[in-house]
Scaffold this active site. Structure first.
Site, PDB file in Angstrom:
ATOM      1  N   HIS A 580       0.767  -1.368   0.135  1.00  0.00           N
ATOM      2  CA  HIS A 580      -0.047  -0.009  -0.048  1.00  0.00           C
ATOM      3  C   HIS A 580       0.767   1.258  -0.079  1.00  0.00           C
ATOM      4  O   HIS A 580       0.355   2.279  -0.371  1.00  0.00           O
ATOM      5  CB  HIS A 580      -0.925   0.178   1.394  1.00  0.00           C
ATOM      6  CG  HIS A 580      -2.218  -1.018   0.726  1.00  0.00           C
ATOM      7  ND1 HIS A 580      -2.348  -1.922   1.498  1.00  0.00           N
ATOM      8  CD2 HIS A 580      -3.161  -0.826  -0.236  1.00  0.00           C
ATOM      9  CE1 HIS A 580      -3.520  -2.822   0.929  1.00  0.00           C
ATOM     10  NE2 HIS A 580      -3.888  -1.963  -0.177  1.00  0.00           N
ATOM     11  N   ARG A 687     -13.172   2.307  -3.560  1.00  0.00           N
ATOM     12  CA  ARG A 687     -12.829   1.414  -2.466  1.00  0.00           C
ATOM     13  C   ARG A 687     -13.744   1.802  -1.387  1.00  0.00           C
ATOM     14  O   ARG A 687     -13.270   2.561  -0.709  1.00  0.00           O
ATOM     15  CB  ARG A 687     -11.380   1.662  -2.265  1.00  0.00           C
ATOM     16  CG  ARG A 687     -10.263   0.742  -3.288  1.00  0.00           C
ATOM     17  CD  ARG A 687      -8.954   0.914  -3.040  1.00  0.00           C
ATOM     18  NE  ARG A 687      -8.052  -0.060  -3.566  1.00  0.00           N
ATOM     19  CZ  ARG A 687      -7.139   0.199  -4.509  1.00  0.00           C
ATOM     20  NH1 ARG A 687      -7.205   1.444  -5.124  1.00  0.00           N
ATOM     21  NH2 ARG A 687      -6.529  -0.687  -4.945  1.00  0.00           N
ATOM     22  N   ARG A 723     -17.025  -1.310  -5.333  1.00  0.00           N
ATOM     23  CA  ARG A 723     -16.768  -2.617  -4.708  1.00  0.00           C
ATOM     24  C   ARG A 723     -17.262  -2.607  -3.283  1.00  0.00           C
ATOM     25  O   ARG A 723     -17.262  -1.622  -2.547  1.00  0.00           O
ATOM     26  CB  ARG A 723     -15.111  -2.698  -4.601  1.00  0.00           C
ATOM     27  CG  ARG A 723     -14.842  -3.821  -3.673  1.00  0.00           C
ATOM     28  CD  ARG A 723     -13.337  -4.062  -3.795  1.00  0.00           C
ATOM     29  NE  ARG A 723     -12.640  -3.097  -2.986  1.00  0.00           N
ATOM     30  CZ  ARG A 723     -11.272  -3.208  -2.759  1.00  0.00           C
ATOM     31  NH1 ARG A 723     -10.512  -3.958  -3.763  1.00  0.00           N
ATOM     32  NH2 ARG A 723     -10.463  -2.336  -2.323  1.00  0.00           N
ATOM     33  N   GLU A 816      -9.817 -11.826  -8.193  1.00  0.00           N
ATOM     34  CA  GLU A 816      -8.642 -11.821  -7.407  1.00  0.00           C
ATOM     35  C   GLU A 816      -8.094 -12.978  -6.970  1.00  0.00           C
ATOM     36  O   GLU A 816      -7.035 -13.079  -6.470  1.00  0.00           O
ATOM     37  CB  GLU A 816      -9.088 -10.716  -6.189  1.00  0.00           C
ATOM     38  CG  GLU A 816      -9.536  -9.593  -6.691  1.00  0.00           C
ATOM     39  CD  GLU A 816      -9.747  -8.639  -5.373  1.00  0.00           C
ATOM     40  OE1 GLU A 816      -9.065  -7.863  -5.071  1.00  0.00           O
ATOM     41  OE2 GLU A 816     -10.715  -9.080  -4.409  1.00  0.00           O
ATOM     42  N   ASN A 839      -3.595  -6.964  -8.113  1.00  0.00           N
ATOM     43  CA  ASN A 839      -2.634  -7.018  -6.951  1.00  0.00           C
ATOM     44  C   ASN A 839      -2.783  -8.169  -6.139  1.00  0.00           C
ATOM     45  O   ASN A 839      -2.010  -8.826  -5.665  1.00  0.00           O
ATOM     46  CB  ASN A 839      -3.261  -5.797  -5.864  1.00  0.00           C
ATOM     47  CG  ASN A 839      -3.030  -4.524  -6.480  1.00  0.00           C
ATOM     48  OD1 ASN A 839      -2.589  -4.413  -7.731  1.00  0.00           O
ATOM     49  ND2 ASN A 839      -3.692  -3.354  -6.142  1.00  0.00           N
ATOM     50  N   ASP A 840      -4.121  -8.538  -5.809  1.00  0.00           N
ATOM     51  CA  ASP A 840      -4.439  -9.804  -5.030  1.00  0.00           C
ATOM     52  C   ASP A 840      -4.253 -10.930  -6.065  1.00  0.00           C
ATOM     53  O   ASP A 840      -3.804 -12.119  -5.415  1.00  0.00           O
ATOM     54  CB  ASP A 840      -5.726  -9.713  -4.543  1.00  0.00           C
ATOM     55  CG  ASP A 840      -5.915  -8.911  -3.149  1.00  0.00           C
ATOM     56  OD1 ASP A 840      -4.840  -9.170  -2.258  1.00  0.00           O
ATOM     57  OD2 ASP A 840      -6.585  -8.186  -2.908  1.00  0.00           O
ATOM     58  N   ARG A 850       1.675  -9.826  -0.942  1.00  0.00           N
ATOM     59  CA  ARG A 850       1.946  -8.675  -1.512  1.00  0.00           C
ATOM     60  C   ARG A 850       2.664  -7.634  -0.645  1.00  0.00           C
ATOM     61  O   ARG A 850       3.308  -6.653  -1.264  1.00  0.00           O
ATOM     62  CB  ARG A 850       0.582  -8.120  -2.172  1.00  0.00           C
ATOM     63  CG  ARG A 850      -0.241  -7.540  -0.998  1.00  0.00           C
ATOM     64  CD  ARG A 850      -1.687  -7.147  -1.407  1.00  0.00           C
ATOM     65  NE  ARG A 850      -1.848  -6.015  -1.841  1.00  0.00           N
ATOM     66  CZ  ARG A 850      -3.032  -5.555  -2.440  1.00  0.00           C
ATOM     67  NH1 ARG A 850      -4.242  -6.352  -2.582  1.00  0.00           N
ATOM     68  NH2 ARG A 850      -3.401  -4.241  -2.436  1.00  0.00           N
ATOM     69  N   CYS A 887      -8.563  -3.526 -12.713  1.00  0.00           N
ATOM     70  CA  CYS A 887      -8.516  -2.326 -11.761  1.00  0.00           C
ATOM     71  C   CYS A 887      -7.220  -2.465 -10.646  1.00  0.00           C
ATOM     72  O   CYS A 887      -6.914  -1.572  -9.841  1.00  0.00           O
ATOM     73  CB  CYS A 887      -9.797  -2.103 -10.936  1.00  0.00           C
ATOM     74  SG  CYS A 887     -10.063  -3.600  -9.782  1.00  0.00           S
TER      75      CYS A 887
HETATM   76  C1  PEP Z   1      -6.523  -5.763  -6.313  1.00  0.00           C
HETATM   77  O1  PEP Z   1      -6.385  -6.685  -5.680  1.00  0.00           O
HETATM   78  O2  PEP Z   1      -5.902  -5.555  -7.329  1.00  0.00           O
HETATM   79  C2  PEP Z   1      -7.271  -4.456  -5.955  1.00  0.00           C
HETATM   80  C3  PEP Z   1      -7.680  -3.636  -6.874  1.00  0.00           C
HETATM   81  O3  PEP Z   1      -7.704  -4.551  -4.700  1.00  0.00           O
HETATM   82  P1  PEP Z   1      -6.899  -3.891  -3.626  1.00  0.00           P
HETATM   83  O4  PEP Z   1      -5.594  -3.487  -4.040  1.00  0.00           O
HETATM   84  O5  PEP Z   1      -7.976  -2.967  -2.955  1.00  0.00           O
HETATM   85  O6  PEP Z   1      -6.825  -5.154  -2.531  1.00  0.00           O
HETATM   86 MG    MG Z   2      -7.868  -6.725  -3.749  1.00  0.00          MG
END
Ligand code: PEP
Ligand code: MG
Length: 953
Positions: A580, A687, A723, A816, A839-840, A850, A887
């Site tokens: 993050h 989000r 979401r 994800e 990302n996930d 991550r 996304c």
């Molecule tokens: C992701 O996992 O790609 C996503 C957009 O959600 P977050 O980064 O908020 O977990």
């Molecule tokens: Mg995610």
């Protein structure tokens, strides 16, 4: 005090309704001399305000504040109604517990009933009970056992006074979940009881969740009420659970063995003496110390930090010495060992962490704890667990090129500003209170000036505000008062200041609240500034020109307080692109390379660094020609970005006429106007958890509706993809505690969590549907891993939709979890769209956390395995006439855009800052070439190969 006894119970009572039952109870309370007749009105009024039905067939009628004067003495009377009394809303009461109390003592009753209320289906048993004894047994449930194990014992803790020791004892109870947060404050009010032999006792029943006993001893003898204090028991008292322990303790004291406890050096001895849960023998490992100057401040600090990263007790002693083992997490304790080169260190760790901690500690010592070491010849190295092979870390040389993970795009150059934690050495005792006070005043003045300059220099308002808070902390009268106390006890200014700041920060952290934890970080920040002045440690001056900030790892709050005007780039030793902190860096537009390895921390401050976050490359002290080329490239990129910015409102259409929708990711409604201004064609990811995090409790439906309505209003007809609440894993909500999980990322996250709390999910969905007003609303569920989860979410929306009709609604899921991609052919028949959360998806497909400090650098979303999953998703969606967005952060990576477009992704949703650049990337492509590229990317074996393919395009 409220207690439940047999005499209070009246069996087999009859009342036709609630009013009759209240009359009966009031009569009883009056007859027993507990209340005046006027108390009945209190009982009735209280029921008017809200039913006192507790559940499980029990009600606890009690008066109101207005009828407190009708109470003569505190007490309870219990009435069993075997035929049941309707307490309103069809809730049937078999047992009414009438309370006569002047204050909130019904809370104590709730505490007494905690176990009973946790039982399933108590009502029928209460109804069937024949004797008061039966009833009491049912209410008390199984007796709770006293919690007393190694976690509840802390020996030789570094404290300055009794209050601090009490606080430490209470904290152990809090950590064991025996008490609520305010227990420490409660104990501070209780009168301590001397048991003799230096042992003291404190107990309370307030704020207790389950019975537990903590035992703490100070690192130096303290005195209380003129008597010595070598050990303190803190009891969270509930029921009779502590009786056996008390008996045992008395016997111990009568035998004259009390001193054993105050002098104990390990928790086993205490537990054995008290009859607590004795832990198994703790594993140990030994290693010879090779540092030339022994375990002095710097290596000790590294060791303490490493030890702190493990969640459990680790102790260290020198085998050749008679000194007792000390906590490996305490810098001062480690220094007090005075370990010299050639001496053997023995680590002892709790069994739960030993397998991880011992090898890591041995490896760290073997590698020199941040110093280069010559092995000690002929000294035997005994290790229970073999350490990993040492790896020397040396500073990179001029001209060195180091690969790292691009976390925020751009090219940046500037002098290195290396921030490693400073080590402060200072005497504990001061010259005189007056001299130390003066010293501290001077340091505080200097820091005030320093921060004043930072405020003046901050261009971003939010950053300036952080520093204003820091100034306020310096002037906090409570801190000053506490420091004053320590100074008067003869402490040095630095020791007094450090203790007070650390205690205050630890207190904030213990409250388990994300915001307060941030405040703790701020306090420590300010604390370090002052300490640096007091200890004459030169805080590294920030370079005048924009610099490259080099750190081990940057937390999101560190990034948030950076001034983009002063920080040209960020370089970290650890971390990954989807952590993050990296997301925040991108939002601020600061170029960042992460995961470059520990070597970068050894770079000489001021060395010129070149960060190329386009290619993932760091060049140390590059030659002038290289720098010049990079500067040209940076300027050219700047020009390209300017051109892209000018065309940001145009659609993103490839040269051969294929349009890709480019949307924005935002965290709350305030981001919408800016996103639209940056050229967003819609919001591709709202989000919503940020809205939930901004409140002390789940925001109600109206608050949510207003928030979603604002976003839709500002979008002026553009689509909004929302979401549903995605918490759990790395995003806990302070007011929604989640049971500790071994692997939170594989635990109750996203839709798994909201399905467990359908009332919260329903409130959010209602708010969304109400806010829609026939505007284009798309709702998607996070972390869906099975068809069933999707269907449960969908069914809930469909049900609510009957009540709140909306005309332009699409329902989809985030892809994800690999299982969702693998099930895409099934899901695509039912969903309206997919949005890939790379990302996930990357972390789960590659099995790399991550946020992992060292591995996440390898979690590259361009890995062909991840691309295969995206390809499956797109194929399935298109075969069923559905659309697919991406996304995750990958969508904003200029090297990923051609691949994603080639795979057929219809929409890319990125941080608003990246919209113009991503649109420009799309415009440079032709769909046919992108498709060929994507096809090739699916056939190679690594992310690096995919990146090379794109670069060659
Ligand atoms: C992701 O996992 O790609 C996503 C957009 O959600 P977050 O980064 O908020 O977990
Ligand atoms: Mg995610």
């Amino acid at each position: 005090m409220l207690e439940l006894t047999l005499e209070q119970i009246s069996m087999a009572q009859v009342a036709v309704d609630k009013s009759a039952a209240l009359h009966l109870l009031a009569e009883h309370l009056v007859a027993d001399g507990l209340v005046a007749p006027g108390y009945l009105k209190g009982l009735q009024d209280r029921e008017q305000q809200g039913s006192t039905f507790l559940g499980q067939g029990i009600a606890i009628p009690h008066g109101t504040p207005d009828t407190r004067d009708q109470v003569f003495s505190t007490g309870v009377r219990l009435m069993q109604f075997p035929d049941g009394v309707d307490w309103g809303d069809g809730q049937i009461v078999y047992l009414a517990i009438g309370i006569a109390a002047k204050s909130d003592e019904h809370l104590r009753l709730l505490q007494l009933l905690t176990r009973a209320l946790g039982e399933a289906d108590l009502g029928p048993s209460l109804r069937a009970a024949r004797t008061p004894q039966d009833l009491l047994k049912l209410l008390q449930g199984a007796p709770q056992e006293l919690a007393l194990d190694a976690q509840m014992i802390s020996l030789g803790v570094s404290v300055d006074d009794f209050e601090e020791l009490v606080w430490r004892g209470a904290r152990l109870l809090r950590k064991a979940d025996c008490v609520n947060n305010g227990f420490a404050a409660v104990l501070q009010q209780v009168e301590a009881l001397s048991l003799g032999d230096g042992l003291w006792w404190l107990h309370s029943e307030q704020m207790v969740k389950r019975p537990g006993l903590a035992f703490v001893t100070p690192d130096k003898p303290l005195r209380l009420l003129g008597q010595p204090l070598t050990g303190l028991f803190c009891l969270a008292s509930l029921g009779e659970a502590h009786q056996n322990l008390l008996e045992r303790l008395c016997a111990l004291l009568i035998e004259g063995r009390g001193q054993e406890l105050g002098q104990a050096t390990n928790s086993r001895a205490v537990l054995q003496a008290l009859g607590g849960e004795v832990p198994a023998e703790w594993p140990s490992a030994q290693i010879v110390l090779a540092n030339a100057h022994g375990l002095h401040a710097r290596p000790a600090k590294v060791l303490a930090q490493l030890a702190k990263s493990f969640d459990g007790e680790i102790r260290l002693r020198i085998v050749e010495s008679d000194d007792l083992a000390v906590s490996a997490k305490s810098l001062s304790k480690l220094l007090s060992l005075g370990a010299r080169r050639g001496q053997t260190l023995e680590f002892v760790a709790e069994p739960t962490i030993a397998a991880d901690a011992l090898p890591a500690l041995l490896a760290a010592v073997e590698q020199g704890l941040g110093e280069s070491v010559e092995p000690v010849l002929a000294a035997p190295v005994h290790a229970v667990v073999q350490p990993v092979a040492p790896r020397a870390v040396v500073a990179p040389q001029a001209g060195a090129i180091i690969s790292a993970v691009p976390a925020s795009p751009g090219v940046a150059m500037g002098p290195a500003h290396v921030q490693v934690p400073q080590v402060f050495d200072y005497p504990q005792q001061g010259e005189s209170p007056a001299a130390e006070r003066e010293r501290l005043q001077v340091a505080l003045r200097q820091v005030r000036d320093e921060i004043g300059q930072l405020i003046a220099r901050s261009q971003a308002k939010a950053i300036g505000e952080i520093f204003v808070t820091h100034q306020e902390m310096l002037d906090d009268p409570e801190l000053t008062q506490d420091v004053e106390q320590h100074l008067n006890q003869g402490k040095s200014a630095a020791a007094a200041w450090d203790t007070v700041i650390e205690t205050a920060a630890a207190r904030q952290e213990a409250l388990n609240d994300a915001l307060l934890a941030e405040r703790a970080a701020d306090l420590r920040d300010v604390g370090r500034r002052v300490l640096a002045h007091l200890c004459g440690v030169q805080a590294l001056a920030e370079p005048e020109q924009p610099y490259i900030l080099v750190m081990d790892e940057v937390g999101p709050s560190d990034v948030a307080r950076l001034d983009p005007a002063r920080v040209a780039g960020i370089l970290t030793a650890r971390g990954g692109a989807t952590a993050h902190s990296a997301i925040v860096a991108r939002a601020l537009g600061i170029t960042a390379l992460v995961g470059a390895g520990e070597q970068v921390l050894l770079i000489e401050p001021g060395t010129v660094l070149l960060l190329d976050a386009q290619r993932g490359r760091l060049t140390v002290a590059p030659e002038a020609a290289v720098l010049e080329r990079a500067a040209q490239e940076r300027d050219a990129r700047e020009l390209r970005l300017q051109a892209a910015h000018a065309a940001r409102m145009e659609p993103a259409v490839t040269r051969d006429g294929h349009a890709v929708e480019i949307c924005a990711n935002i965290g709350d409604s305030t981001g919408t106007p800016a996103a639209v201004k940056q050229g967003a064609e819609g919001i591709g990811l709202l989000r919503t958890e940020l809205l939930f995090m901004a409140h002390n409790q789940a925001p109600d439906e109206a608050t949510q509706e207003a928030e979603y309505r604002r976003v839709l209003d500002d979008l002026g007809g553009r689509p909004l993809v929302v979401r549903t609440l995605d918490v759990g894993g790395d995003k806990p909500l302070p007011y929604w505690p989640i049971d500790k999980e071994e692997n939170p990322f594989l635990g109750v996250r996203g839709i798994r969590l909201t399905l467990q709390r359908p009332e919260i999910m329903e409130a959010q969905l209602r708010a969304l549907l109400r806010a829609a007003d026939n505007r284009p609303l798309r709702i998607m569920f996070p972390m869906v891993g099975s068809v069933d989860e999707w269907r449960q979410g969908r069914d809930m929306v469909e049900r609510l939709r009957l009540e709140i009709p909306v005309s332009d609604l699409q329902l989809g899921i985030m892809v994800e979890v690999p299982s969702a991609a693998l099930l895409a052919p099934v899901l695509a028949k039912e969903v309206d769209f997919f949005s890939v959360g790379t990302n996930d998806l990357t972390q789960y497909a590659l099995a790399i956390d991550r946020g992992h400090p060292t591995l996440s650098a390898q979690a590259d979303g361009l890995h062909p395995a991840v691309l295969q999953l995206i390809d499956m998703t797109v194929r399935a969606a298109h075969a069923n006439g559905k659309w697919v967005g991406v996304c995750g952060e990958l969508a904003a990576d200029p090297l990923a855009v051609p691949v994603l477009v080639g795979l057929g992704v219809d929409e890319l949703s990125v941080s608003p800052r990246s919209i113009a650049e991503v649109k420009a990337c799309v415009r440079e492509l032709s769909l046919s070439r992108a498709q060929a590229l994507a096809h090739d990317a699916l056939t190679v074996g690594s992310a690096a190969e995919v990146r090379a393919l794109v670069e060659a395009l």
